[in-house]
Scaffold this motif. Structure first.
Motif, short mmCIF file in Angstrom:
data_model
loop_
_atom_site.label_atom_id
_atom_site.label_comp_id
_atom_site.label_asym_id
_atom_site.label_seq_id
_atom_site.Cartn_x
_atom_site.Cartn_y
_atom_site.Cartn_z
N THR A 5 0.83 -1.21 0.00
CA THR A 5 0.00 0.00 0.00
C THR A 5 0.86 1.26 0.00
O THR A 5 1.77 1.40 0.81
N TYR A 7 0.53 5.32 0.43
CA TYR A 7 -0.37 6.36 0.91
C TYR A 7 0.08 7.72 0.40
O TYR A 7 1.23 8.11 0.58
N TYR A 9 -0.76 11.82 0.57
CA TYR A 9 -1.45 12.89 1.29
C TYR A 9 -2.13 13.81 0.29
O TYR A 9 -1.52 14.26 -0.68
N LYS A 42 -3.62 4.59 -1.96
CA LYS A 42 -4.71 5.15 -1.17
C LYS A 42 -4.36 6.58 -0.77
O LYS A 42 -3.20 6.91 -0.59
N THR A 43 -5.39 7.39 -0.62
CA THR A 43 -5.20 8.78 -0.20
C THR A 43 -5.58 8.95 1.26
O THR A 43 -6.39 8.19 1.80
N PHE A 44 -4.98 9.95 1.88
CA PHE A 44 -5.37 10.31 3.25
C PHE A 44 -5.31 11.81 3.41
O PHE A 44 -4.62 12.51 2.66
N ASN A 63 -8.67 7.81 3.77
CA ASN A 63 -8.37 7.64 5.19
C ASN A 63 -8.14 8.97 5.88
O ASN A 63 -7.76 9.96 5.26
N ILE A 68 -3.13 6.29 9.44
CA ILE A 68 -1.94 5.87 8.69
C ILE A 68 -0.82 5.49 9.65
O ILE A 68 -0.39 6.30 10.48
N CYS A 73 2.28 0.47 5.38
CA CYS A 73 2.69 1.33 4.27
C CYS A 73 4.00 0.89 3.62
O CYS A 73 4.95 0.51 4.30
N LEU A 76 5.27 6.57 1.57
CA LEU A 76 4.47 7.75 1.90
C LEU A 76 4.79 8.82 0.86
O LEU A 76 5.94 9.21 0.70
#
Length: 212
Positions: A5, A7, A9, A42-44, A63, A68, A73, A76
Motif C-alpha cells: 500500500t 499512501y 497525502y 490510497k489517499t489520506f 483515510n 496511517i 505502508c 508515503l
C-alpha cells in the motif's frame, strides 16, 4: 516487500502534475519485474471532506491522517501545494518523522520539501527542493544548506526529495528505491518520457520481453 500500500497525502491546492507519473506506475505495475505485483494507492487527509486540487479536481480521501501507520505502508507520498507552511499540516509532519524512523520510504516534492525543511527534517539528509535561496528565505529555521544538492531529485536512505518541475525524476527515484523495475527497464522508461525518442519505447518493450 511485504506491504503493497502506498499512501498519498491529499489537501486543498495540491499540485496535480507532481504525482501522476509515480502513482500511475505504482498502481499498474506495468513495467515491474515479473514476480512483483503492483501496489494499492490510497489517499489520506486531515478530514474525509472532499479536497480540491489546484487544477480543480475533487478527491474524496480514503483515510484520516490518524489511520496511517508505518506497518501498513510501503511508501508515503507528499505532493506539493500552496499551503504547506500552514500549521494545519503538523500531523503529517509528525507522521513523516515516524515513518522515516521506522524505515519506510518518504517521497516529497516541491512545497512538501519546504515543510520538511521548516520542520528540521532535511537538516539530516541529502536533499533538494525548488531552489536553495528560496528555501532559506521562506524557512529561516532551515539549517541543512550543507546537505542541499542542485539536482532535480535526490535519494538519501529512505527520503526522496524533488523540485516542483521534476515529477518524472521523482517517479524515477521512487521506482529505483523500491527496486520494482530492472535497471534497463527503468532507464528506458525514464528516457522515453524525458526525451520522447521512440527508440526508448522499443528498448523498454525489449527489456520486458527479456524478463530482466
Amino acid at each position: 516487500m511485504k506491504n503493497r500500500t502506498v499512501y498519498m497525502y491529499v489537501f486543498d491546492t495540491m499540485a496535480d502534475w507532481e504525482w501522476g507519473y509515480v502513482t500511475a506506475e505504482l498502481k499498474t505495475g506495468r513495467f515491474f519485474k515479473k514476480d512483483i505485483p503492483p501496489f494499492t494507492v490510497k489517499t489520506f487527509s486531515l478530514t474525509k471532506e472532499t479536497i480540491v486540487t489546484i487544477g480543480g479536481v475533487r478527491i474524496i480521501p480514503d483515510n484520516y491522517v490518524e489511520e496511517i501507520v508505518p506497518e501498513d505502508c510501503a511508501l508515503l507520498l507528499l505532493p506539493g501545494g500552496e499551503t504547506w507552511l500552514d500549521p494545519m499540516h503538523a500531523p503529517v509532519i509528525e507522521i513523516v518523522k515516524d515513518f522515516l524512523l521506522a524505515g519506510i520510504p518518504v517521497a516529497a516534492i516541491c512545497g512538501a520539501t519546504i515543510a520538511l525543511a521548516a520542520a528540521g527534517i532535511l537538516d539530516q539528509y541529502l536533499h533538494t527542493s525548488n531552489d536553495i535561496s528560496y528555501l532559506k528565505a521562506v524557512c529561516p529555521q532551515y539549517k541543512g544548506e550543507q546537505n542541499y544538492q542542485s539536482d532535480s531529485a535526490v535519494t538519501d536512505r529512505n527520503l526522496i526529495t524533488a523540485g516542483g518541475v521534476a515529477p518524472l525524476e521523482l517517479a524515477y527515484h521512487v521506482l529505483k528505491r523500491l527496486a520494482v523495475c530492472s535497471n534497463e527497464t527503468l532507464d528506458s522508461w525514464y528516457k522515453l518520457n524525458k526525451l520522447q525518442d521512440s527508440q526508448y519505447f522499443y528498448k523498454l518493450m525489449q527489456s520486458l520481453q527479456g524478463g530482466l
